[in-house]
Design a protein around this motif. Structure first.
Motif, short mmCIF file in Angstrom:
data_model
loop_
_atom_site.label_atom_id
_atom_site.label_comp_id
_atom_site.label_asym_id
_atom_site.label_seq_id
_atom_site.Cartn_x
_atom_site.Cartn_y
_atom_site.Cartn_z
N LYS A 1 -26.52 7.44 26.27
CA LYS A 1 -27.70 7.48 25.41
C LYS A 1 -27.45 8.09 24.05
CE LYS A 1 -30.43 5.88 28.72
NZ LYS A 1 -31.10 4.57 28.62
N ILE A 2 -26.15 8.06 23.55
CA ILE A 2 -25.88 8.50 22.18
C ILE A 2 -25.36 7.31 21.40
CG2 ILE A 2 -25.40 10.89 22.87
CD1 ILE A 2 -22.42 10.27 22.43
N GLN A 3 -25.34 7.44 20.05
CA GLN A 3 -24.87 6.36 19.18
C GLN A 3 -23.33 6.27 19.22
OE1 GLN A 3 -26.96 4.22 17.44
NE2 GLN A 3 -28.43 5.25 18.79
N MET A 4 -22.83 5.04 19.08
CA MET A 4 -21.38 4.84 19.05
C MET A 4 -21.09 3.75 18.02
SD MET A 4 -18.74 4.14 22.16
CE MET A 4 -18.85 5.85 22.63
N VAL A 5 -20.08 3.99 17.16
CA VAL A 5 -19.67 3.04 16.12
C VAL A 5 -18.20 2.69 16.32
CG1 VAL A 5 -19.38 2.65 13.65
CG2 VAL A 5 -21.36 3.91 14.49
N GLY A 6 -17.88 1.39 16.32
CA GLY A 6 -16.49 0.92 16.42
C GLY A 6 -16.10 0.11 15.20
N VAL A 7 -14.94 0.40 14.62
CA VAL A 7 -14.46 -0.29 13.42
C VAL A 7 -13.07 -0.87 13.71
CG1 VAL A 7 -13.84 -0.06 10.98
CG2 VAL A 7 -15.76 1.26 11.92
N PRO A 8 -12.84 -2.17 13.43
CA PRO A 8 -11.52 -2.76 13.69
C PRO A 8 -10.47 -2.21 12.72
CG PRO A 8 -12.93 -4.35 12.57
CD PRO A 8 -13.79 -3.17 12.89
N ILE A 9 -9.24 -2.15 13.19
CA ILE A 9 -8.10 -1.72 12.35
C ILE A 9 -7.32 -2.98 11.97
CG2 ILE A 9 -5.99 -0.36 12.26
CD1 ILE A 9 -7.23 1.43 14.45
N PHE A 10 -7.17 -3.21 10.67
CA PHE A 10 -6.53 -4.43 10.17
C PHE A 10 -5.11 -4.16 9.67
CE2 PHE A 10 -10.94 -5.74 9.98
CZ PHE A 10 -10.88 -7.10 10.30
N LEU A 11 -4.26 -5.14 9.90
CA LEU A 11 -2.96 -5.24 9.23
C LEU A 11 -2.99 -6.59 8.55
CD1 LEU A 11 -0.17 -3.88 8.84
CD2 LEU A 11 0.64 -5.18 10.81
N ASP A 12 -3.30 -6.56 7.22
CA ASP A 12 -3.62 -7.79 6.50
C ASP A 12 -4.85 -8.41 7.14
OD1 ASP A 12 -3.49 -9.83 4.68
OD2 ASP A 12 -1.87 -10.90 5.68
N ASP A 13 -4.81 -9.66 7.56
CA ASP A 13 -5.97 -10.29 8.18
C ASP A 13 -5.88 -10.26 9.70
OD1 ASP A 13 -3.83 -11.98 8.41
OD2 ASP A 13 -4.96 -13.81 8.02
N LEU A 14 -4.92 -9.51 10.20
CA LEU A 14 -4.68 -9.46 11.64
C LEU A 14 -5.22 -8.15 12.21
CD1 LEU A 14 -3.26 -10.96 13.99
CD2 LEU A 14 -1.22 -9.63 13.45
N VAL A 15 -6.12 -8.24 13.22
CA VAL A 15 -6.66 -7.05 13.85
C VAL A 15 -5.64 -6.53 14.86
CG1 VAL A 15 -8.53 -6.10 15.25
CG2 VAL A 15 -9.02 -7.89 13.59
N ILE A 16 -5.29 -5.25 14.77
CA ILE A 16 -4.29 -4.68 15.67
C ILE A 16 -4.88 -3.60 16.57
CG2 ILE A 16 -2.37 -5.18 14.11
CD1 ILE A 16 -2.45 -2.22 13.26
N GLY A 17 -6.16 -3.26 16.40
CA GLY A 17 -6.78 -2.24 17.23
C GLY A 17 -8.18 -1.90 16.73
N SER A 18 -8.69 -0.78 17.22
CA SER A 18 -10.05 -0.36 16.82
C SER A 18 -10.17 1.15 16.96
CB SER A 18 -11.09 -1.06 17.71
OG SER A 18 -12.38 -0.56 17.45
N ILE A 19 -11.02 1.76 16.11
CA ILE A 19 -11.32 3.18 16.19
C ILE A 19 -12.84 3.33 16.38
CG2 ILE A 19 -11.37 3.35 13.65
CD1 ILE A 19 -10.50 6.28 13.95
N ASN A 20 -13.23 4.18 17.32
CA ASN A 20 -14.67 4.40 17.50
C ASN A 20 -14.95 5.88 17.71
OD1 ASN A 20 -14.71 5.17 20.29
ND2 ASN A 20 -14.49 3.02 20.87
N VAL A 21 -16.22 6.23 17.45
CA VAL A 21 -16.65 7.61 17.58
C VAL A 21 -18.08 7.63 18.13
CG1 VAL A 21 -17.55 7.78 15.22
CG2 VAL A 21 -16.81 9.85 16.41
N GLY A 22 -18.35 8.61 18.99
CA GLY A 22 -19.70 8.79 19.50
C GLY A 22 -20.39 9.94 18.77
N TYR A 23 -21.68 9.78 18.44
CA TYR A 23 -22.41 10.83 17.72
C TYR A 23 -23.91 10.59 17.94
CZ TYR A 23 -23.66 7.42 14.18
OH TYR A 23 -24.19 6.33 13.54
#
Length: 706
Positions: A118-140
């Motif tokens: 029941k808390i907010q969570m934001v996920g942002v993709p990690i790019f290498l040029d136009d290629l997604v190689i992972g993601s970082i997210n945080v809960g708050y």
């Protein structure tokens, strides 16, 4: 200044992203430094995911998040994370990865959700040029405080509501304006991680290229050295250091001339170095000089030198790649020494040697060859073996065709030739008859490059042989004439004596006596006729009457008949498939009878006479020094006294015999008959062991209808 865009294509394709790319590229400590400021501010949870969902980094500072994560992990009823993830019951991971970060990777955008806690969570993709190689997210965000919501969480995570309330005691409160700040901060961290990965990959690629380049330098030669403008060693490859007996670390930075160049050669080599570095453009030079190793030994190096400019085009260093030619030069000196020895030997050998190149030019001739060929010691042009200046003839003095010349035969067949005989004249010199043995010379690619020949002047040898043959023929003729005169004198004495006696008896009118003496005279005449017939065998008048026959039965009958009544027995080994031959059966029968009778007489107490008859093919004729064609061979072997080697050359001479009662015509007639049949007769004999005569009769070429 605009930054150069990251290019992922130079590293890998979308389907080949390495596992743990982010973690391996940055490492835990760098990721911690990136994430720590934000997590200290939020006091919640942060996760960095690889493309496959595995953790690159994770951190819980919120007791609330940790409590719910542990509780949902226990719902999975397992001990390892992989099994828990597969179960789908690890609620916190489902929120963090499946619902947030995985979506951000797949959709390539920021994703915002409310997690199971029941808390907010934001996920942002990690790019290498136009290629997604992972993601970082945080809960708050602010967790629930309503009784009903807490009761719902207690039932979902199966933990007491009091434990959830306890975990919420120190949870920070956030205003709504914090959303934009979190979003921007997280996007910045994503960008930084992508840049760090690109730098790490670039460094790794550069390192690989550097290693590849260094390997190329290792393969380029036995030693590779880079010197700065002051001749200090900036680089030396591993094989080069080993060649000089140094470790790389102890020789780097040393002055090349002071360390590795002989004192007496230092100024000379310095001059070459200065001339190399003087060039303001890329240049290349080749130089050979000895170098000193650490233990003071010398190595002879063949160098290829070039300059290395910097980005501005100014000289930065010199690159020298060298090959150790110490052993090669030692071998070359040995070869030169051996060549000198061989040349001296060839000049002094008692026969002539010439070398002819692929164009037919005589490039070398020892002293004997110069004398035989009358070569000038100095000539403006090379002498050709088949030059028009030579008058080359066959042994009979007729012009020799070009394709019969030894050089042309060797060149066309590329095989050795032996005992090629022809005559040669050079300008006004008298005729010489030469015997030549020659062998082809090939270059490193296996192509014809000339020939080496030994030449023997056999003019005097042939003259001596002809004179010897002439004397021997005269001697044989004398023996023949003496034998004929003796035999005819005896016959004529009998004839004349009986005719004189008949004349006297006619006066007494004793006709019976007259008849007897005339009969004796007639018998003597018949003996004269037989002698004449034998002598005709040596002349054209005794030419055979040839007919095509198979000789298997004839051989068996003649040998059996000849040995009947003697102590000798035949051992007949006659093949059934003997080829037909063209022979005069009476004459060949006479040859076989003579040889079988001689074999029987050679064994005083009798014995076995081995007779073999078989076909001989062209490939087998070399064993008997015959022309390459088909023959029927007949061998007659006894195991008697053998023939003395000293008299073996005379056994075919007419009237030569070792038998007290022999005429000396038997083997002579055999020899003559075989020659008139275009065949051969050969003999092998060993004293006290026995003798074998070989008859070779050519296979018939007549068709069955002829």
């Amino acid at each position: 200044m605009q930054e150069e865009p990251i290019s992922s294509a130079k590293y890998f394709t979308k389907t080949a992203i390495p596992s743990h790319l982010i973690r391996n590229s940055l490492g835990h400590s760098v990721l911690h430094k990136i994430a720590q400021p934000l997590i200290e501010l939020l006091q919640t949870s942060l996760a960095i995911y690889e493309i496959d969902g595995s953790y690159a980094y994770e951190l819980f500072t919120s007791n609330y998040c940790k409590t719910l994560s542990d509780a949902s992990f226990n719902l999975c009823q397992c001990q390892d994370q992989a099994t828990a993830i597969q179960s789908g019951k690890w609620l916190c991971h489902e929120s963090c990865w499946t619902d947030c970060s995985k979506r951000s990777i797949e959709e390539k955008r920021l994703v915002r959700i409310t997690c199971h806690g029941k808390i907010q969570m934001v996920g942002v993709p990690i790019f290498l040029d136009d290629l997604v190689i992972g993601s970082i997210n945080v809960g708050y965000g602010n967790p629930p405080t309503d009784f009903h919501e807490l009761k719902e969480l207690s039932l979902k995570f199966k933990i007491p509501m009091e434990k959830i309330q306890e975990a919420l005691n120190n949870y920070p409160q956030f205003s709504s304006e914090f959303d934009r700040y979190i979003t921007n901060y997280l996007s910045t961290l994503s960008y930084l991680i992508g840049k760090y990965v690109d730098q790490a990959l670039s460094f790794e690629m550069l390192k690989k290229e550097q290693n590849k380049f260094l390997k190329y330098l290792d393969l380029a030669g036995d030693i590779t050295v880079v010197l700065d403008q002051n001749a200090h060693i900036n680089y030396i490859n591993e094989p080069g250091a080993k060649l000089l007996n140094y470790n790389i670390s102890e020789i780097l930075g040393k002055n090349w001339f002071d360390t590795c160049i002989l004192p007496e050669r230092k100024e000379e080599v310095k001059k070459v170095f200065k001339e190399t570095v003087k060039e303001k453009k890329i240049s290349f030079s080749v130089y050979e000089n000895p170098v000193l190793t650490k233990d003071g030994t010398q190595k002879l190096i063949l160098w290829k030198n070039s300059t290395i400019p910097d980005r501005s085009g100014n000289l930065e260093a010199s690159l020298s790649v060298g090959i150790d030619i110490t052993h090669q030069r030692s071998i070359e000196k040995q070869i030169i020494l051996e060549q000198q020895k061989m040349s001296s030997f060839i000049q002094t050998v008692p026969f002539s040697v010439t070398v002819v190149d692929k164009n037919g030019d005589i490039t070398f001739a020892n002293e004997h060859a110069k004398q035989i060929l009358n070569l000038r010691k100095t000539s403006p042009n090379p002498m050709k073996y088949d030059s028009p200046e030579w008058l080359i003839e066959d042994i009979n003095g007729e012009p020799l065709p070009n394709n019969k010349l030894p050089f042309q035969i060797v060149k066309s067949t590329q095989k050795p030739v032996f005992n090629i005989i022809h005559s040669i004249r050079y300008k006004s010199q008298k005729r010489k008859i030469l015997s030549i043995n020659a062998s082809p010379i090939f270059d490193s690619a296996g192509n014809f490059d000339g020939m080496i020949a030994s030449i023997e002047d056999i003019t005097k040898k042939l003259q001596d042989e002809a004179e010897l043959a002439k004397n021997r023929n005269i001697e044989s003729l004398g023996v023949l004439a003496g034998g004929i005169a003796h035999d005819f004198n005896n016959i004529l004495t009998i004839i004349m004596g009986n005719l004189s006696l008949a004349d006297l008896l006619l006066e007494s009118k004793d006709l019976n006596q007259v008849k007897n003496v005339i009969s004796e005279a007639q018998n003597a005449s018949i003996r004269a006729q037989k002698l004449t017939k034998q002598l005709l065998t040596f002349s054209k008048g005794g030419a055979p009457t040839l007919e095509k026959i198979s000789i298997q039965e004839m051989l068996s009958e003649i040998i059996t008949f000849t040995l009947s009544g003697s102590n000798s027995k035949p051992d007949l080994q006659i093949d059934d498939d003997l080829w037909p031959v063209d022979i005069d059966s009476d004459q060949i029968s006479q040859v076989i009878q003579n040889l079988v009778l001689n074999a029987s007489q050679a064994m005083e107490n009798g014995g076995v006479i081995k007779v073999v008859a078989k076909n001989i093919t062209p490939t087998e004729t070399k064993l008997y020094n015959l022309d390459e064609k088909d023959y029927v061979m007949i061998s007659i072997q006894d195991f008697g006294c053998g023939i003395d080697p000293q008299i073996l050359p005379k056994i075919y001479d007419p009237y030569f015999t070792t038998k007290p009662t022999g005429t000396g015509l038997g083997l002579s007639i055999c020899y003559s008959i075989m020659k008139q049949h275009h065949g051969e007769i050969q003999v092998k004999s060993k004293l006290h062991e026995g003798t074998t005569f070989f008859l070779f009769i050519p296979k018939s070429n007549k068709s069955s209808t002829e």
